[in-house]
Write an enzyme that holds these catalytic residues in place. Structure first.
Site, mmCIF file in Angstrom:
data_model
loop_
_atom_site.group_PDB
_atom_site.id
_atom_site.type_symbol
_atom_site.label_atom_id
_atom_site.label_comp_id
_atom_site.label_asym_id
_atom_site.label_seq_id
_atom_site.Cartn_x
_atom_site.Cartn_y
_atom_site.Cartn_z
ATOM 1 N N ASP A 82 0.849 -1.191 0.000
ATOM 2 C CA ASP A 82 0.000 0.000 0.000
ATOM 3 C C ASP A 82 0.895 1.256 0.000
ATOM 4 O OD1 ASP A 82 -2.422 1.402 0.200
ATOM 5 O OD2 ASP A 82 -2.400 1.378 2.398
ATOM 6 N N HIS A 83 0.647 2.171 -0.920
ATOM 7 C CA HIS A 83 1.401 3.432 -1.002
ATOM 8 C C HIS A 83 2.922 3.246 -1.034
ATOM 9 C CE1 HIS A 83 -2.032 6.094 -0.732
ATOM 10 N NE2 HIS A 83 -2.514 5.330 0.226
ATOM 11 N N HIS A 180 -7.731 10.186 3.615
ATOM 12 C CA HIS A 180 -7.376 9.202 4.641
ATOM 13 C C HIS A 180 -7.771 9.713 6.023
ATOM 14 C CE1 HIS A 180 -4.221 7.869 1.587
ATOM 15 N NE2 HIS A 180 -4.995 6.821 1.771
ATOM 16 N N GLY A 181 -8.073 8.793 6.920
ATOM 17 C CA GLY A 181 -8.320 9.174 8.318
ATOM 18 C C GLY A 181 -9.792 9.414 8.611
ATOM 19 N N SER A 211 -12.832 4.641 4.813
ATOM 20 C CA SER A 211 -13.441 4.630 6.158
ATOM 21 C C SER A 211 -14.273 5.889 6.319
ATOM 22 C CB SER A 211 -12.361 4.631 7.243
ATOM 23 O OG SER A 211 -11.680 3.416 7.256
ATOM 24 N N ASN A 230 -10.130 0.695 -0.152
ATOM 25 C CA ASN A 230 -9.178 0.576 0.968
ATOM 26 C C ASN A 230 -9.790 1.001 2.296
ATOM 27 O OD1 ASN A 230 -7.533 0.197 -1.256
ATOM 28 N ND2 ASN A 230 -5.884 1.475 -0.473
ATOM 29 N N THR A 233 -8.687 2.962 8.751
ATOM 30 C CA THR A 233 -9.093 3.683 9.968
ATOM 31 C C THR A 233 -10.218 2.979 10.737
ATOM 32 O OG1 THR A 233 -8.370 5.780 9.044
ATOM 33 C CG2 THR A 233 -9.978 5.894 10.819
HETATM 34 P P1 13P Z 1 -8.679 4.905 5.692
HETATM 35 O O1 13P Z 1 -7.672 4.817 6.775
HETATM 36 O O2 13P Z 1 -9.291 6.240 5.582
HETATM 37 O O3 13P Z 1 -9.665 3.798 5.770
HETATM 38 O O4 13P Z 1 -7.900 4.712 4.311
HETATM 39 C C1 13P Z 1 -7.166 3.535 4.092
HETATM 40 C C2 13P Z 1 -6.355 3.647 2.863
HETATM 41 O O5 13P Z 1 -6.707 4.297 1.910
HETATM 42 C C3 13P Z 1 -5.068 2.943 2.840
HETATM 43 O O6 13P Z 1 -4.360 3.163 1.677
#
Ligand code: 13P
Length: 283
Positions: A82-83, A180-181, A211, A230, A233
């Site tokens: 991821d990333h 994110h978050g 999330s 994805n 969170t």
């Molecule tokens: P969240 O933490 O907002 O669920 O996003 C997860 C994500 O995109 C990981 O790459």
């Protein structure tokens, strides 16, 4: 089964109009929660690990746990970086046993993102590993910027079409109002933009930062090319809340007595997500 690649899972999802969940792993209990939920729902699933997770748990531990999980069940599972921040991390993960990688060049200017992504694609494809790329920036929910400023970071449809053609990436993460978050207020996805991107881009699309996005928006996104979603969170919050409840309300000190309930709570989050993603019974 052995670990499969994201491409197998996502191409089928793309054709059939649902999304496969990519859930972030950091330790054994999180991984077990995800895999047992996917088994109960008879769903394919993607185990996503960031470089932070790999540094925390160790490459060999993470890959070994994912392999053991995949071999123990009859549903298809992939292990995805991821990333990925650079070429070196992508290669390290492929050598380590990951079956899919993301290269995130979204922080760079367009040409630099193209050059980095293309370089990763050439090498990853030589190893039979698919690559997810990202175009458009995901601004953090904590960033104090206006809606107009935020929209300047959204993925541009024409640029996305060219980017996919120029890089040969297998899937594309988009920025359409997702972050994110923990969202402040209700997130608003730009569905018009998503439809435009879906109309001109030939590969499956990915939604990060899912999330907190309402269920109906998630399901709607799966009808417009979003084939991987994805979630991190919401798993963290379920873990934290379950641990806190036991630790604050009792004086138990056996870790199994608070990490066990955390695992159960995360499993329920994953089961719910699988149902709204539409991947139940698609294993
Ligand atoms: P969240 O933490 O907002 O669920 O996003 C997860 C994500 O995109 C990981 O790459």
């Amino acid at each position: 089964m052995v670990l499969v690649s994201n491409k197998e899972l996502m191409d089928k999802a793309y054709e059939e109009g649902y999304a496969v969940g990519a859930f972030n792993i950091n330790n054994m209990e999180i991984l077990q929660a995800i895999v047992s939920a996917a088994v109960e729902e008879n769903s394919p699933v993607i185990l996503a690990a960031s470089t932070g997770a790999i540094k925390y748990a160790g490459m060999d531990y993470l890959v070994s746990m994912a392999r053991v999980a995949a071999q123990s069940v009859d549903i298809p599972i992939s292990l995805h970086l991821d990333h990925g921040p650079d070429f070196e991390w992508a290669m390290r993960c492929i050598r380590g046993g990951f079956t899919s990688v993301m290269i995130d060049g979204s922080k760079y200017p367009y040409d630099q993102n193209v050059a980095l992504t293309r370089r990763v694609v050439e090498s990853a494809h030589a190893c039979g590993v698919p690559v997810e790329a990202e175009l458009g920036r995901l601004v953090g929910v904590e960033d104090e910027i206006s809606v107009t400023e935020r929209e300047a970071f959204f993925t541009d449809p024409e640029e996305a079409r060219n980017f996919v053609e120029e890089t040969g990436c297998d899937s594309l993460a988009v920025s359409i109002g997702n972050a994110h978050g923990i969202y402040k207020g209700e997130p608003k996805l730009d569905f018009e933009r998503l439809e435009e991107i879906h109309g001109v881009v030939e590969v499956p699309l990915v939604l990060h930062g899912a999330s907190g996005i309402p269920d109906h928006d998630i399901t709607r996104a799966t009808k417009h090319g979003i084939s991987k979603i994805n979630i991190d969170t919401e798993l963290r919050l379920a873990f934290r809340d379950a641990v806190r409840k036991v630790v604050c309300e009792t004086d138990v000190y056996d870790p199994r007595k608070f990490v066990g309930p955390a695992r159960d709570a995360m499993r329920e989050v994953v089961r719910h997500k699988i149902r709204i993603f539409g991947s139940k019974d698609r294993a």
